[in-house]
Design a protein around this motif. Structure first.
Motif, PDB file in Angstrom:
ATOM      1  N   THR A  58       0.829  -1.205   0.000  1.00 46.10           N
ATOM      2  CA  THR A  58       0.000   0.000   0.000  1.00 46.10           C
ATOM      3  C   THR A  58       0.865   1.258   0.000  1.00 46.10           C
ATOM      4  OG1 THR A  58      -0.128   0.144   2.408  1.00 46.10           O
ATOM      5  CG2 THR A  58      -1.827  -1.198   1.303  1.00 46.10           C
ATOM      6  N   ASN A  59       0.300   2.313  -0.531  1.00 42.67           N
ATOM      7  CA  ASN A  59       0.997   3.603  -0.500  1.00 42.67           C
ATOM      8  C   ASN A  59       1.235   4.041   0.944  1.00 42.67           C
ATOM      9  OD1 ASN A  59       0.975   3.724  -3.313  1.00 42.67           O
ATOM     10  ND2 ASN A  59      -0.943   4.871  -3.369  1.00 42.67           N
ATOM     11  N   GLU A  60       0.298   3.713   1.820  1.00 45.93           N
ATOM     12  CA  GLU A  60       0.454   4.031   3.240  1.00 45.93           C
ATOM     13  C   GLU A  60       1.678   3.327   3.827  1.00 45.93           C
ATOM     14  OE1 GLU A  60      -2.087   3.896   7.422  1.00 45.93           O
ATOM     15  OE2 GLU A  60      -2.943   2.998   5.623  1.00 45.93           O
ATOM     16  N   ALA A  61       1.901   2.065   3.452  1.00 43.65           N
ATOM     17  CA  ALA A  61       3.068   1.322   3.943  1.00 43.65           C
ATOM     18  C   ALA A  61       4.363   1.936   3.428  1.00 43.65           C
ATOM     19  CB  ALA A  61       2.976  -0.143   3.536  1.00 43.65           C
ATOM     20  N   VAL A  62       4.364   2.398   2.182  1.00 43.74           N
ATOM     21  CA  VAL A  62       5.552   3.068   1.632  1.00 43.74           C
ATOM     22  C   VAL A  62       5.887   4.286   2.484  1.00 43.74           C
ATOM     23  CG1 VAL A  62       6.497   4.334  -0.348  1.00 43.74           C
ATOM     24  CG2 VAL A  62       5.178   2.249  -0.724  1.00 43.74           C
ATOM     25  N   ALA A  63       4.881   5.074   2.809  1.00 43.89           N
ATOM     26  CA  ALA A  63       5.095   6.276   3.631  1.00 43.89           C
ATOM     27  C   ALA A  63       5.505   5.907   5.053  1.00 43.89           C
ATOM     28  CB  ALA A  63       3.828   7.131   3.650  1.00 43.89           C
ATOM     29  N   LEU A  65       7.002   3.253   6.171  1.00 46.45           N
ATOM     30  CA  LEU A  65       8.355   2.684   6.211  1.00 46.45           C
ATOM     31  C   LEU A  65       9.413   3.681   5.750  1.00 46.45           C
ATOM     32  CD1 LEU A  65       7.550  -0.852   4.776  1.00 46.45           C
ATOM     33  CD2 LEU A  65       8.151  -0.294   7.148  1.00 46.45           C
ATOM     34  N   GLY A  66       8.985   4.781   5.152  1.00 52.42           N
ATOM     35  CA  GLY A  66       9.930   5.775   4.652  1.00 52.42           C
ATOM     36  C   GLY A  66      10.784   5.239   3.517  1.00 52.42           C
ATOM     37  N   LEU A  67      10.183   4.426   2.647  1.00 51.40           N
ATOM     38  CA  LEU A  67      10.959   3.797   1.571  1.00 51.40           C
ATOM     39  C   LEU A  67      11.471   4.833   0.583  1.00 51.40           C
ATOM     40  CD1 LEU A  67       8.828   0.617   0.808  1.00 51.40           C
ATOM     41  CD2 LEU A  67      10.729   0.886   2.408  1.00 51.40           C
ATOM     42  N   LYS A  68      12.730   4.673   0.193  1.00 51.39           N
ATOM     43  CA  LYS A  68      13.387   5.567  -0.761  1.00 51.39           C
ATOM     44  C   LYS A  68      14.222   4.731  -1.718  1.00 51.39           C
ATOM     45  CE  LYS A  68      12.370   9.384   1.598  1.00 51.39           C
ATOM     46  NZ  LYS A  68      10.974   9.654   1.518  1.00 51.39           N
TER      47      LYS A  68
END
Length: 87
Positions: A58-63, A65-68
């Protein structure tokens, strides 16, 4: 992983057990692409040796976790799902 043994060679060379999780297979690599969609993002993780695997989260999980791009992350593989974890 068993069915892809012929593509990856010995799959155990990727498996690490750093994360506390019930997922038995944990593969660490580097995030090389993040493709956001309406509700989910596709995360491309480059493994040692150059193989790239993709996870949909999910986009929420990306945010959360702070994925870059360029960040080291771990794919947690359980049944048919691939999830991303970070240290």
């Amino acid at each position: 992983l068993e069915s892809d043994h012929h593509h990856f060679g010995n799959p155990n060379r990727f498996i690490q057990r750093r994360k506390r999780s019930s997922a038995r297979n944990q593969i660490t690599g580097k995030i090389v692409a993040i493709q956001p969609g309406a509700t989910t993002s596709h995360i491309s993780l480059e493994l040692p040796g150059g193989t790239v695997m993709m996870a949909s989260i999910t986009n929420e999980a990306v945010a959360d976790l702070g994925l870059k791009i360029g960040q080291q992350a771990t794919a947690l593989i359980k049944a048919s799902d691939v999830m991303i974890g970070v240290e």
